[in-house]
Design a protein around this motif. Structure first.
Motif, PDB file in Angstrom:
ATOM      1  N   VAL A   1      13.530  -2.668  -6.128  1.00 34.38           N
ATOM      2  CA  VAL A   1      12.086  -2.474  -6.232  1.00 34.38           C
ATOM      3  C   VAL A   1      11.547  -2.854  -4.860  1.00 34.38           C
ATOM      4  CG1 VAL A   1       9.948  -3.096  -7.405  1.00 34.38           C
ATOM      5  CG2 VAL A   1      12.113  -3.110  -8.682  1.00 34.38           C
ATOM      6  N   VAL A   2      10.844  -1.921  -4.238  1.00 34.65           N
ATOM      7  CA  VAL A   2      10.321  -2.156  -2.899  1.00 34.65           C
ATOM      8  C   VAL A   2       8.825  -1.845  -2.868  1.00 34.65           C
ATOM      9  CG1 VAL A   2      12.547  -1.709  -1.781  1.00 34.65           C
ATOM     10  CG2 VAL A   2      10.939   0.167  -2.073  1.00 34.65           C
ATOM     11  N   ALA A   3       8.163  -2.309  -1.822  1.00 33.40           N
ATOM     12  CA  ALA A   3       6.729  -2.072  -1.671  1.00 33.40           C
ATOM     13  C   ALA A   3       6.442  -1.640  -0.243  1.00 33.40           C
ATOM     14  CB  ALA A   3       5.949  -3.337  -1.994  1.00 33.40           C
ATOM     15  N   LYS A   4       5.436  -0.765  -0.122  1.00 38.38           N
ATOM     16  CA  LYS A   4       4.971  -0.334   1.202  1.00 38.38           C
ATOM     17  C   LYS A   4       3.568   0.232   1.055  1.00 38.38           C
ATOM     18  CE  LYS A   4       6.112   2.633   5.131  1.00 38.38           C
ATOM     19  NZ  LYS A   4       7.023   3.656   5.650  1.00 38.38           N
ATOM     20  N   ASP A   5       2.674  -0.217   1.906  1.00 39.24           N
ATOM     21  CA  ASP A   5       1.308   0.309   1.953  1.00 39.24           C
ATOM     22  C   ASP A   5       0.622   0.322   0.590  1.00 39.24           C
ATOM     23  OD1 ASP A   5       1.697   0.758   4.684  1.00 39.24           O
ATOM     24  OD2 ASP A   5       2.424   2.794   4.336  1.00 39.24           O
ATOM     25  N   GLY A   6       0.847  -0.709  -0.201  1.00 39.54           N
ATOM     26  CA  GLY A   6       0.215  -0.803  -1.509  1.00 39.54           C
ATOM     27  C   GLY A   6       0.916  -0.048  -2.616  1.00 39.54           C
ATOM     28  N   ASP A   7       2.014   0.615  -2.304  1.00 39.36           N
ATOM     29  CA  ASP A   7       2.787   1.348  -3.314  1.00 39.36           C
ATOM     30  C   ASP A   7       3.961   0.500  -3.787  1.00 39.36           C
ATOM     31  OD1 ASP A   7       1.144   3.538  -2.802  1.00 39.36           O
ATOM     32  OD2 ASP A   7       2.568   4.459  -1.419  1.00 39.36           O
ATOM     33  N   ILE A   8       4.305   0.630  -5.062  1.00 40.31           N
ATOM     34  CA  ILE A   8       5.520   0.036  -5.610  1.00 40.31           C
ATOM     35  C   ILE A   8       6.496   1.184  -5.840  1.00 40.31           C
ATOM     36  CG2 ILE A   8       6.560  -1.113  -7.612  1.00 40.31           C
ATOM     37  CD1 ILE A   8       4.969  -3.045  -5.964  1.00 40.31           C
TER      38      ILE A   8
ATOM     39  N   VAL B   1      22.934   7.172   5.394  1.00 43.04           N
ATOM     40  CA  VAL B   1      21.931   6.862   4.372  1.00 43.04           C
ATOM     41  C   VAL B   1      20.888   7.982   4.341  1.00 43.04           C
ATOM     42  CG1 VAL B   1      20.212   5.187   3.599  1.00 43.04           C
ATOM     43  CG2 VAL B   1      22.282   4.396   4.767  1.00 43.04           C
ATOM     44  N   GLU B   2      20.592   8.477   3.132  1.00 41.55           N
ATOM     45  CA  GLU B   2      19.544   9.477   2.938  1.00 41.55           C
ATOM     46  C   GLU B   2      18.565   8.949   1.904  1.00 41.55           C
ATOM     47  OE1 GLU B   2      20.888  13.660   2.501  1.00 41.55           O
ATOM     48  OE2 GLU B   2      22.885  12.765   2.626  1.00 41.55           O
ATOM     49  N   HIS B   3      17.272   9.191   2.132  1.00 38.52           N
ATOM     50  CA  HIS B   3      16.215   8.691   1.252  1.00 38.52           C
ATOM     51  C   HIS B   3      15.358   9.856   0.772  1.00 38.52           C
ATOM     52  CE1 HIS B   3      12.221   6.237   1.036  1.00 38.52           C
ATOM     53  NE2 HIS B   3      12.716   6.422  -0.163  1.00 38.52           N
ATOM     54  N   LEU B   4      15.271  10.015  -0.556  1.00 36.74           N
ATOM     55  CA  LEU B   4      14.392  11.023  -1.150  1.00 36.74           C
ATOM     56  C   LEU B   4      13.237  10.316  -1.838  1.00 36.74           C
ATOM     57  CD1 LEU B   4      16.850  13.553  -2.837  1.00 36.74           C
ATOM     58  CD2 LEU B   4      15.572  13.853  -0.719  1.00 36.74           C
ATOM     59  N   GLU B   5      12.014  10.642  -1.464  1.00 34.97           N
ATOM     60  CA  GLU B   5      10.842  10.026  -2.063  1.00 34.97           C
ATOM     61  C   GLU B   5      10.360  10.838  -3.254  1.00 34.97           C
ATOM     62  OE1 GLU B   5       7.747   9.377   0.784  1.00 34.97           O
ATOM     63  OE2 GLU B   5       9.035   8.230   2.120  1.00 34.97           O
ATOM     64  N   GLY B   6       9.910  10.137  -4.275  1.00 36.62           N
ATOM     65  CA  GLY B   6       9.272  10.783  -5.421  1.00 36.62           C
ATOM     66  C   GLY B   6      10.173  11.728  -6.169  1.00 36.62           C
ATOM     67  N   VAL B   7      11.349  11.272  -6.576  1.00 30.08           N
ATOM     68  CA  VAL B   7      12.275  12.155  -7.287  1.00 30.08           C
ATOM     69  C   VAL B   7      11.864  12.380  -8.733  1.00 30.08           C
ATOM     70  CG1 VAL B   7      14.236  11.668  -5.793  1.00 30.08           C
ATOM     71  CG2 VAL B   7      13.908  10.285  -7.845  1.00 30.08           C
TER      72      VAL B   7
ATOM     73  N   ARG C   1      -0.433  -4.785  -8.954  1.00 31.88           N
ATOM     74  CA  ARG C   1      -1.662  -4.116  -8.499  1.00 31.88           C
ATOM     75  C   ARG C   1      -1.237  -3.184  -7.373  1.00 31.88           C
ATOM     76  NH1 ARG C   1      -6.310  -6.565 -10.478  1.00 31.88           N
ATOM     77  NH2 ARG C   1      -5.909  -8.597 -11.424  1.00 31.88           N
ATOM     78  N   ALA C   2      -0.888  -1.974  -7.764  1.00 36.02           N
ATOM     79  CA  ALA C   2      -0.357  -1.022  -6.798  1.00 36.02           C
ATOM     80  C   ALA C   2      -1.276   0.191  -6.695  1.00 36.02           C
ATOM     81  CB  ALA C   2       1.044  -0.570  -7.218  1.00 36.02           C
ATOM     82  N   ARG C   3      -1.324   0.738  -5.497  1.00 32.18           N
ATOM     83  CA  ARG C   3      -2.071   1.975  -5.278  1.00 32.18           C
ATOM     84  C   ARG C   3      -1.419   3.111  -6.048  1.00 32.18           C
ATOM     85  NH1 ARG C   3      -2.096   4.731   0.519  1.00 32.18           N
ATOM     86  NH2 ARG C   3       0.040   4.848  -0.144  1.00 32.18           N
ATOM     87  N   SER C   4      -0.068   3.151  -5.977  1.00 33.00           N
ATOM     88  CA  SER C   4       0.692   4.129  -6.748  1.00 33.00           C
ATOM     89  C   SER C   4       2.088   3.568  -7.016  1.00 33.00           C
ATOM     90  CB  SER C   4       0.787   5.470  -6.013  1.00 33.00           C
ATOM     91  OG  SER C   4       1.617   5.352  -4.878  1.00 33.00           O
ATOM     92  N   ILE C   5       2.748   4.207  -7.960  1.00 32.85           N
ATOM     93  CA  ILE C   5       4.101   3.819  -8.350  1.00 32.85           C
ATOM     94  C   ILE C   5       4.936   5.091  -8.361  1.00 32.85           C
ATOM     95  CG2 ILE C   5       5.495   2.956 -10.273  1.00 32.85           C
ATOM     96  CD1 ILE C   5       3.029   1.258 -11.038  1.00 32.85           C
ATOM     97  N   ARG C   6       6.166   4.993  -7.829  1.00 33.80           N
ATOM     98  CA  ARG C   6       7.027   6.173  -7.830  1.00 33.80           C
ATOM     99  C   ARG C   6       8.488   5.750  -7.919  1.00 33.80           C
ATOM    100  NH1 ARG C   6       6.014   6.173  -1.955  1.00 33.80           N
ATOM    101  NH2 ARG C   6       8.062   5.997  -0.969  1.00 33.80           N
ATOM    102  N   ILE C   7       9.336   6.748  -8.149  1.00 40.81           N
ATOM    103  CA  ILE C   7      10.777   6.534  -8.178  1.00 40.81           C
ATOM    104  C   ILE C   7      11.387   7.321  -7.033  1.00 40.81           C
ATOM    105  CG2 ILE C   7      12.904   6.898  -9.483  1.00 40.81           C
ATOM    106  CD1 ILE C   7      11.216   6.542 -12.044  1.00 40.81           C
TER     107      ILE C   7
END
Length: 118
Positions: A41-48, A111-117, A90-96
């Motif tokens: 579980v990570v956080a960045k710019d108000g997102d979880i 390492v490859e990273h896919l956002e919002g799968v 308290r997150a701006r948005s939440i994604r997987i």
């Protein structure tokens, strides 16, 4: 520890380091509840962000992302809901997201990273 478990731990370490390098903060590692486990579980710019990490020592059995099925994504969504119910972020948005790590012996991991799968 079994080789598979060692490879999985290496992959999670690589994924965490990669995400920290991209500006994320690690909130949890290997969070568990009765329904299962969330790798990161990570956080960045108000997102979880809930992160599924898949690691392989090569692509002989397919790319690591191929192991993330629709059923796995549905389970991750339920797990994310359980985490949010417990911690009430308290997150701006939440994604997987998904991170694939290919750790071939004797070579640096890829390492490859896919956002919002999901």
């Amino acid at each position: 520890m079994a080789r598979k478990d060692e490879l999985g731990r290496l992959g999670e370490d690589c994924a965490a380091a990669f995400l920290v390098g991209a500006g994320y903060t690690v909130v949890e590692r290997n969070w568990r509840c009765p329904q299962g486990e969330i790798d990161l579980v990570v956080a960045k710019d108000g997102d979880i962000v809930f992160v599924e990490v898949k690691t392989r020592s090569g692509t002989g059995y397919g790319h690591p992302f191929e192991a993330i099925t629709g059923a796995k994504l549905a389970r991750l969504r339920r797990l994310a809901g359980a985490w949010c119910a417990e911690f009430e972020p308290r997150a701006r948005s939440i994604r997987i997201d998904a991170v694939a790590v290919i750790a071939r012996p004797g070579l640096p991991p890829v390492v490859e990273h896919l956002e919002g799968v999901f």
